[in-house]
Design an enzyme around this catalytic site. Sequence first.
Site, PDB file in Angstrom:
ATOM      1  N   ASN A  22       0.837  -1.212   0.000  1.00  0.00           N
ATOM      2  CA  ASN A  22       0.000   0.000   0.000  1.00  0.00           C
ATOM      3  C   ASN A  22       0.867   1.255   0.000  1.00  0.00           C
ATOM      4  O   ASN A  22       0.549   2.237  -0.666  1.00  0.00           O
ATOM      5  CB  ASN A  22      -0.945   0.000   1.201  1.00  0.00           C
ATOM      6  N   VAL A  33      -1.171  -1.172  17.634  1.00  0.00           N
ATOM      7  CA  VAL A  33      -2.293  -0.316  18.019  1.00  0.00           C
ATOM      8  C   VAL A  33      -1.728   0.972  18.603  1.00  0.00           C
ATOM      9  O   VAL A  33      -0.835   0.939  19.455  1.00  0.00           O
ATOM     10  CB  VAL A  33      -3.185  -1.041  19.054  1.00  0.00           C
ATOM     11  N   LEU A  34      -2.221   2.098  18.128  1.00  0.00           N
ATOM     12  CA  LEU A  34      -1.795   3.397  18.667  1.00  0.00           C
ATOM     13  C   LEU A  34      -2.855   3.878  19.659  1.00  0.00           C
ATOM     14  O   LEU A  34      -4.056   3.818  19.385  1.00  0.00           O
ATOM     15  CB  LEU A  34      -1.631   4.408  17.536  1.00  0.00           C
ATOM     16  N   HIS A  46      -7.963  -0.437   6.190  1.00  0.00           N
ATOM     17  CA  HIS A  46      -8.308  -1.651   6.926  1.00  0.00           C
ATOM     18  C   HIS A  46      -8.973  -2.633   5.961  1.00  0.00           C
ATOM     19  O   HIS A  46      -9.826  -2.233   5.170  1.00  0.00           O
ATOM     20  CB  HIS A  46      -9.262  -1.301   8.079  1.00  0.00           C
TER      21      HIS A  46
HETATM   22  C1  GAR Z   1      -3.172  -4.625   4.090  1.00  0.00           C
HETATM   23  O1  GAR Z   1      -4.094  -5.587   3.668  1.00  0.00           O
HETATM   24  C2  GAR Z   1      -3.820  -3.690   5.083  1.00  0.00           C
HETATM   25  O2  GAR Z   1      -5.165  -3.409   4.810  1.00  0.00           O
HETATM   26  C3  GAR Z   1      -3.695  -4.475   6.349  1.00  0.00           C
HETATM   27  O3  GAR Z   1      -2.417  -5.054   6.289  1.00  0.00           O
HETATM   28  C4  GAR Z   1      -2.043  -5.261   4.927  1.00  0.00           C
HETATM   29  C5  GAR Z   1      -0.721  -4.616   4.682  1.00  0.00           C
HETATM   30  O4  GAR Z   1      -0.225  -4.945   3.397  1.00  0.00           O
HETATM   31  N1  GAR Z   1      -3.843  -3.653   7.513  1.00  0.00           N
HETATM   32  C6  GAR Z   1      -4.364  -4.074   8.652  1.00  0.00           C
HETATM   33  O5  GAR Z   1      -4.764  -5.198   8.832  1.00  0.00           O
HETATM   34  C7  GAR Z   1      -4.412  -3.022   9.732  1.00  0.00           C
HETATM   35  N2  GAR Z   1      -5.148  -3.499  10.854  1.00  0.00           N
HETATM   36  P1  GAR Z   1       0.944  -4.112   2.767  1.00  0.00           P
HETATM   37  O6  GAR Z   1       2.100  -4.074   3.784  1.00  0.00           O
HETATM   38  O7  GAR Z   1       1.321  -4.896   1.539  1.00  0.00           O
HETATM   39  O8  GAR Z   1       0.441  -2.744   2.440  1.00  0.00           O
END
Ligand code: GAR
Length: 197
Positions: free
Chosen positions: A15, A93-94, A110
């Site tokens: 992301n 968690v912040l 999320h």
């Molecule tokens: C993503 O799917 C994001 O939505 C999720 O972690 C992944 C990170 O992927 N975030 C959470 O679960 C936050 N609670 P990435 O490192 O390839 O962006």
Amino acid sequence: MTRRVAIFLSGGGSNMRALVEDMADDHPARPALVLSNNADAGGIAWARARGIATEVVDHRPHGADRAGFEAEIAARIATYGIDIICLAGFMRVLTAGFVTPWQGRMINIHPSLLPKYRGLNTHARAIAAGEREAGCTVHEVTPALDDGPILGQARVVVRPDDTPERLAARVLEQEHILYPMALRRFAAGETAPLYLP
Ligand code: GAR
């Protein structure tokens, strides 16, 4: 004025890469910092290789002292003149102590259609519940976990033979479309939610 963005991550940072690549074009924001709690995060190496400033704040020496961990993050980012924080797979968690001063200036992605499935293992829980639809949400960060005003959502059909991994991969593709669009709008002051089909 171009807004300076800090992106927080814990892992591969796909992301983050989508956000950085989008900011290479005409954009109201630019990447000023990538921060991780994990020195080995793939996203840190990728950002460094592209000349983006990086910081690593390891949570482990702080143990259960979340305030100490957050104070160190606050101290590290203080010199970068950050306007907006994007959480992008930042798996710590912040607490309110960190979030409250940034409220209105910090957003998160999320992997569920909030308010459904806050927290972890969202795809396994959605499949177990027999959901026909899953997706992802970009929202403003407030002290309550995975809460806060929704800035955008993208939906994904759950297939009968889906596994959490297969569903996660299709949702992640949508994350890479939604998050850059949501950041563009947010950095330009637009907070009305964006719903992708
Ligand atoms: C993503 O799917 C994001 O939505 C999720 O972690 C992944 C990170 O992927 N975030 C959470 O679960 C936050 N609670 P990435 O490192 O390839 O962006």
